[in-house]
Design a protein around this motif. Structure first.
Motif, mmCIF file in Angstrom:
data_model
loop_
_atom_site.group_PDB
_atom_site.id
_atom_site.type_symbol
_atom_site.label_atom_id
_atom_site.label_comp_id
_atom_site.label_asym_id
_atom_site.label_seq_id
_atom_site.Cartn_x
_atom_site.Cartn_y
_atom_site.Cartn_z
ATOM 1 N N UNK A 34 0.770 -1.379 0.185
ATOM 2 C CA UNK A 34 0.120 -0.136 0.000
ATOM 3 C C UNK A 34 0.891 1.357 -0.033
ATOM 4 N N UNK A 35 2.113 1.159 0.781
ATOM 5 C CA UNK A 35 2.944 2.317 0.715
ATOM 6 C C UNK A 35 4.357 1.946 0.739
ATOM 7 N N UNK A 36 5.141 2.635 0.435
ATOM 8 C CA UNK A 36 6.632 2.261 0.581
ATOM 9 C C UNK A 36 7.429 3.154 1.379
ATOM 10 N N UNK A 37 8.662 2.958 1.901
ATOM 11 C CA UNK A 37 9.294 3.794 2.818
ATOM 12 C C UNK A 37 9.746 5.155 1.991
ATOM 13 N N UNK A 38 9.462 6.365 2.755
ATOM 14 C CA UNK A 38 9.691 7.522 2.187
ATOM 15 C C UNK A 38 10.972 7.623 1.462
ATOM 16 N N UNK A 39 11.932 7.477 2.325
ATOM 17 C CA UNK A 39 13.551 7.971 1.871
ATOM 18 C C UNK A 39 14.274 6.560 2.254
ATOM 19 N N UNK A 40 14.512 5.391 1.536
ATOM 20 C CA UNK A 40 15.365 4.429 1.921
ATOM 21 C C UNK A 40 16.903 4.542 2.416
ATOM 22 N N UNK A 41 17.190 5.951 2.237
ATOM 23 C CA UNK A 41 18.600 6.097 2.412
ATOM 24 C C UNK A 41 18.858 6.805 3.834
ATOM 25 N N UNK A 42 17.922 7.527 4.330
ATOM 26 C CA UNK A 42 18.276 8.290 5.330
ATOM 27 C C UNK A 42 16.851 8.771 6.215
ATOM 28 N N UNK A 90 -3.392 3.201 14.637
ATOM 29 C CA UNK A 90 -3.824 1.972 15.460
ATOM 30 C C UNK A 90 -5.226 1.563 15.078
ATOM 31 N N UNK A 91 -6.098 2.562 14.525
ATOM 32 C CA UNK A 91 -7.286 2.077 14.029
ATOM 33 C C UNK A 91 -7.443 1.007 12.837
ATOM 34 N N UNK A 92 -6.818 1.662 11.843
ATOM 35 C CA UNK A 92 -6.902 0.800 10.393
ATOM 36 C C UNK A 92 -5.593 -0.224 10.309
ATOM 37 N N UNK A 93 -4.289 -0.135 11.033
ATOM 38 C CA UNK A 93 -3.294 -0.946 10.866
ATOM 39 C C UNK A 93 -2.625 -0.309 9.680
ATOM 40 N N UNK A 94 -2.945 0.662 8.993
ATOM 41 C CA UNK A 94 -2.035 1.273 7.807
ATOM 42 C C UNK A 94 -0.718 1.623 8.337
ATOM 43 N N UNK A 392 -5.571 -4.967 5.441
ATOM 44 C CA UNK A 392 -5.446 -4.334 4.066
ATOM 45 C C UNK A 392 -3.970 -4.927 3.523
ATOM 46 N N UNK A 393 -3.386 -4.203 2.453
ATOM 47 C CA UNK A 393 -2.310 -4.627 1.872
ATOM 48 C C UNK A 393 -0.876 -4.580 2.669
#
Length: 406
Positions: A34-42, A90-94, A392-393
């Motif tokens: 559903x979403x990926x890390x915003x910045x994988x380097x720092x 905490x409500x949706x687990x997203x 969710x995903x």
């Protein structure tokens, strides 16, 4: 199954080797996250909104995002760059990615200080170490040698004064002092598991977990290689260890993970090698653990399965087991005040190779770190029925081997 010796010839521990088998193909079968890390380097740059650092572990559903820290391997293809930062609702687990704390090699397991201010990580390398990170500003407070190779687990003593770690490759456990800043001092104890002899198919002792008993009077080390759970008394003034008891599984069981029932008189043991679990009785006065008969992990038997971790709900009513290979969470009803587990069924993890599981502090969510699919799945937990419902995903996290929700 590949032995530790065979894996070591390629520079891999048995733990990593098993987790990596079939990994490339497994990723394809999992839905896009559903979403990926915003910045994988720092970590997030100045001006962005960082993941909140807690002042203490939450016990209820607070408003706003909750912090989530993610462990990985940094020295493998497709691995992470350090400790993953994220938040969850905490409500949706997203889950939403929030960057990375770099400078920590192979942080494959994480633990939080009781005051919520400091995060600890193993550095699962040949020259094993443990690292402390101050959460307020994510400053690395330094690393200390564990005196062994391949540390794979750590925990903080309830006093907050001692860090306990397990060296998988060397088959030893270590103790480090924690000062008032959260930083680690030089090691005060190192106990090598020299007896009994390794179990069938093992090349030596392999300490897999080091935890404190509910009464706080003893610390227990689970060793996969010797089919043994060792009980030690920790001198809370000096940080030294004295062995007081050994509990042995049947030969070749390969115990991996132990968790206690909230009542304190029983514990549950996940056996990785023979694909079973066992109910144990615990005597708080002596520290003696007695391991019961092996029971089913709930795996279907159509593929090789390695039970990873077992957890119990805070009300002591249900237990959940992560099954790697079967790729399920087994659900158990806890009966007879903790003395009995009854298998209720299994739920797919929606990922591949669930290496580690963790509850949110309020117990309403269950997180699974899926190593081969590089994802984290989240489930809603029904405290009344023990039902699990996928939230969710799954979230993309490189070589996810640990999830620590706060």
């Amino acid at each position: 199954m590949t032995s530790g010796a065979e894996a070591s010839r390629e520079g891999w521990s048995r733990r990593r080797f098993i987790g990596a088998l079939g990994g490339a193909a497994a990723v394809v079968a999992v839905p896009a996250p559903a979403s990926a890390p915003a910045d994988p380097e720092s970590a997030p740059p100045t001006g962005s909104t960082p993941a909140p650092a807690p002042s203490a572990r939450r016990t209820g559903k607070a408003a706003g995002p909750h912090p989530l820290y993610l462990g990985t391997y940094t020295s493998v293809d497709g691995g992470g760059k350090g400790i993953g930062l994220a938040t969850y609702d905490a409500a949706t687990g997203r889950i939403t990615g929030a960057g990375t704390i770099t400078g920590v090699p192979d942080p494959s397991f994480l633990a939080l200080h009781p005051d919520g201010r400091t995060l600890y990580a193993v550095d699962e390398q040949t020259a094993g170490a443990v690292t402390a990170v101050r959460l307020a500003d994510r400053k690395i407070l330094g690393a200390r040698s564990t005196g062994g190779a391949g540390p794979c687990h750590l925990s903080v003593h309830p006093s907050g004064r001692w860090l306990l770690s397990a060296n998988y490759t060397s088959g030893s456990v270590a103790v480090h002092p924690i000062d008032t800043s959260g930083a680690l001092g030089e090691r005060t104890a190192l106990a090598k598991h020299s007896t009994p002899q390794p179990g069938p198919g093992q090349d030596g002792p392999h300490a897999h977990q080091f935890v404190t008993s509910p009464d706080g009077g003893h610390v227990l080390a689970v060793d996969l290689g010797t089919d043994t759970v060792y009980t030690y008394r920790l001198d809370t003034t000096k940080g030294t260890l004295t062995e007081v008891s050994q509990a042995h599984t049947r030969a070749g069981a390969g115990p991996r993970s132990l968790t206690f029932h909230p009542g304190g008189g029983y514990a549950y043991l996940a056996n990785e090698v023979d694909d079973t679990i066992a109910v144990c009785t615990y005597d708080s006065a002596t520290g003696a653990l007695s391991i019961g008969a092996p029971q089913s992990s709930g795996s279907a038997g159509s593929t090789t399965n390695y039970p990873a971790q077992i957890l119990v709900t805070s009300n002591g009513a249900y237990a959940f087991l992560a099954n790697r290979g079967d790729n399920t969470l087994a659900r158990y009803a806890v009966e007879a005040d903790g003395a009995r587990l009854r298998l209720l069924g299994t739920v797919p993890v929606s990922g591949d190779f669930p290496r580690q599981i963790a509850f949110s502090p309020d117990g309403t969510l269950l997180f699974t770190a899926n190593q081969r699919s590089s994802t984290v799945s989240v489930f809603h937990v029904d405290a009344t029925s023990g039902e699990l419902r996928l939230a969710g995903t799954p979230f993309a996290s490189p070589v996810a081997v640990c999830a620590l929700p706060l």
